[in-house]
Design a protein around this motif. Sequence first.
Motif, PDB file in Angstrom:
ATOM      1  N   ALA A  76      -4.954   8.106  -3.453  1.00 34.44           N
ATOM      2  CA  ALA A  76      -5.230   8.667  -4.777  1.00 34.44           C
ATOM      3  C   ALA A  76      -4.115   8.349  -5.773  1.00 34.44           C
ATOM      4  O   ALA A  76      -4.355   8.266  -6.980  1.00 34.44           O
ATOM      5  CB  ALA A  76      -5.422  10.174  -4.683  1.00 34.44           C
ATOM      6  N   LEU A  77      -2.894   8.195  -5.270  1.00 34.52           N
ATOM      7  CA  LEU A  77      -1.753   7.894  -6.132  1.00 34.52           C
ATOM      8  C   LEU A  77      -1.268   6.474  -5.883  1.00 34.52           C
ATOM      9  O   LEU A  77      -1.111   6.053  -4.736  1.00 34.52           O
ATOM     10  CB  LEU A  77      -0.608   8.876  -5.881  1.00 34.52           C
ATOM     11  N   SER A  78      -0.998   5.741  -6.961  1.00 35.39           N
ATOM     12  CA  SER A  78      -0.500   4.377  -6.830  1.00 35.39           C
ATOM     13  C   SER A  78       0.962   4.389  -6.390  1.00 35.39           C
ATOM     14  O   SER A  78       1.660   5.403  -6.544  1.00 35.39           O
ATOM     15  CB  SER A  78      -0.622   3.643  -8.168  1.00 35.39           C
ATOM     16  N   PRO A  79       1.455   3.275  -5.850  1.00 35.32           N
ATOM     17  CA  PRO A  79       2.866   3.205  -5.471  1.00 35.32           C
ATOM     18  C   PRO A  79       3.810   3.484  -6.639  1.00 35.32           C
ATOM     19  O   PRO A  79       4.835   4.145  -6.473  1.00 35.32           O
ATOM     20  CB  PRO A  79       3.027   1.771  -4.956  1.00 35.32           C
TER      21      PRO A  79
ATOM     22  N   TYR B 165       0.844  -1.189   0.000  1.00 40.98           N
ATOM     23  CA  TYR B 165       0.000   0.000   0.000  1.00 40.98           C
ATOM     24  C   TYR B 165       0.888   1.250   0.000  1.00 40.98           C
ATOM     25  O   TYR B 165       1.912   1.283   0.673  1.00 40.98           O
ATOM     26  CB  TYR B 165      -0.879   0.047   1.250  1.00 40.98           C
ATOM     27  N   PRO B 166       0.498   2.285  -0.744  1.00 44.53           N
ATOM     28  CA  PRO B 166       1.216   3.562  -0.612  1.00 44.53           C
ATOM     29  C   PRO B 166       0.743   4.283   0.643  1.00 44.53           C
ATOM     30  O   PRO B 166      -0.148   3.794   1.356  1.00 44.53           O
ATOM     31  CB  PRO B 166       0.770   4.327  -1.865  1.00 44.53           C
ATOM     32  N   GLU B 167       1.315   5.439   0.929  1.00 47.45           N
ATOM     33  CA  GLU B 167       0.798   6.270   2.002  1.00 47.45           C
ATOM     34  C   GLU B 167      -0.657   6.639   1.696  1.00 47.45           C
ATOM     35  O   GLU B 167      -1.007   6.886   0.536  1.00 47.45           O
ATOM     36  CB  GLU B 167       1.607   7.561   2.138  1.00 47.45           C
ATOM     37  N   THR B 168      -1.484   6.665   2.731  1.00 47.52           N
ATOM     38  CA  THR B 168      -2.878   7.065   2.523  1.00 47.52           C
ATOM     39  C   THR B 168      -2.934   8.436   1.876  1.00 47.52           C
ATOM     40  O   THR B 168      -3.723   8.687   0.961  1.00 47.52           O
ATOM     41  CB  THR B 168      -3.636   7.086   3.858  1.00 47.52           C
ATOM     42  N   GLU B 169      -2.124   9.342   2.345  1.00 46.32           N
ATOM     43  CA  GLU B 169      -1.921  10.656   1.739  1.00 46.32           C
ATOM     44  C   GLU B 169      -0.449  10.748   1.333  1.00 46.32           C
ATOM     45  O   GLU B 169       0.428  10.457   2.153  1.00 46.32           O
ATOM     46  CB  GLU B 169      -2.248  11.782   2.732  1.00 46.32           C
TER      47      GLU B 169
ATOM     48  N   ARG C 164      -7.344  18.915   0.431  1.00 46.90           N
ATOM     49  CA  ARG C 164      -6.792  17.637   0.890  1.00 46.90           C
ATOM     50  C   ARG C 164      -7.838  16.823   1.651  1.00 46.90           C
ATOM     51  O   ARG C 164      -7.899  15.596   1.538  1.00 46.90           O
ATOM     52  CB  ARG C 164      -5.563  17.884   1.763  1.00 46.90           C
ATOM     53  N   MET C 165      -8.679  17.489   2.419  1.00 45.37           N
ATOM     54  CA  MET C 165      -9.698  16.785   3.202  1.00 45.37           C
ATOM     55  C   MET C 165     -10.750  16.130   2.311  1.00 45.37           C
ATOM     56  O   MET C 165     -11.446  15.220   2.755  1.00 45.37           O
ATOM     57  CB  MET C 165     -10.364  17.757   4.183  1.00 45.37           C
ATOM     58  N   GLN C 166     -10.897  16.586   1.077  1.00 48.16           N
ATOM     59  CA  GLN C 166     -11.904  16.029   0.180  1.00 48.16           C
ATOM     60  C   GLN C 166     -11.328  15.001  -0.796  1.00 48.16           C
ATOM     61  O   GLN C 166     -12.087  14.351  -1.513  1.00 48.16           O
ATOM     62  CB  GLN C 166     -12.560  17.167  -0.615  1.00 48.16           C
TER      63      GLN C 166
END
Length: 338
Positions: A223-226, A46-50, A216-218
Amino acid sequence: MKHGNEEKGNDEKNIRYDFTSVLLPYDDIEGLKRHLTDHIDIIGQYPETEPVTLEHEMAQMLHLPEGTVLMTNGASEAIFLIAQHFRGATSVIPQPTSTLYAQACASHGHNVTYDDKEVFDDLPTNRLYWLCNPNSPTGNVLPKTFVKYLVHQNSQYTFIIDQSYEALTDEEVPTPREMFTFPNVLTIHSASRKYGIPGIRLGYITGSPAVIDQLRMQRQPWALSPLTILAAQYLIKHPKQNNGDIGERLAEAKRLREQLNAIEGICVMESNTLYMLVHVDSFTAKETCHLLLERYGLKVRDASNHHSLDDHYIRITSQTTEVNNLLINALQELVHTS
């Protein structure tokens, strides 16, 4: 809606040369490919959530403070995310320009007007002004001094300045560092276009921390793949070295405009970029696209779906001298035999 180099109904196997793609080649594309291949196992993670680490690195590269960069899944996600955040706003979209703005605004309940004159005294104070600079499909570029003046003098608007095509001109456009201090400005950038890698969906928004935090909150998590994050970090460490010899390419684009303008029945709009609008009197845009592809294997873009343009406009992007000459000769032959 047509976007990118998508043309419905075209037989892709007939294409010899593509004049629709608005990209610059990346001088280290093989290095990027090797880097992604060497780290392909990252797809199992998994990438970072944000993507906060990447946003930090991008801010450093742009010489911006923390919290002023929001990475997105291409510039298109940036456009839709901004439209979502300002749901129900009044959006002014001067024409002709990218069709994505109107589509994004319509999907989020905006009151859209295409008039850029200051006649909106009765409209809500929550107003957006969408500005594509360099503009697509026209190729014109507003000087950065004028853009700054426009923003400074019109605080009643939140300006959405899309600079996705900034790498395709040698005209100066505002840098993120010059604009982030304006509280009424969000700037959109496309790393995918700059580096010629549209398959890696990579864009970003720059602006004041207060608005960036709200966006960012929305944003959806992950949103971005690894692989996209990995590619972005490589690009930050290995920036473009020569920008595709933009000066030479722009000189060739100017020659192409002059040669096409010399053909009776063809009019090419002035442009400060590698792409340009072409009006063909003898055929509709659909007919021109079909004939060029069927007879010559040349793919151009139908621009008749842009608001305020009639159905005779196509958009082309300058290629090499040899390839451009094929288009010049093809259009000359088509017009003369019509």
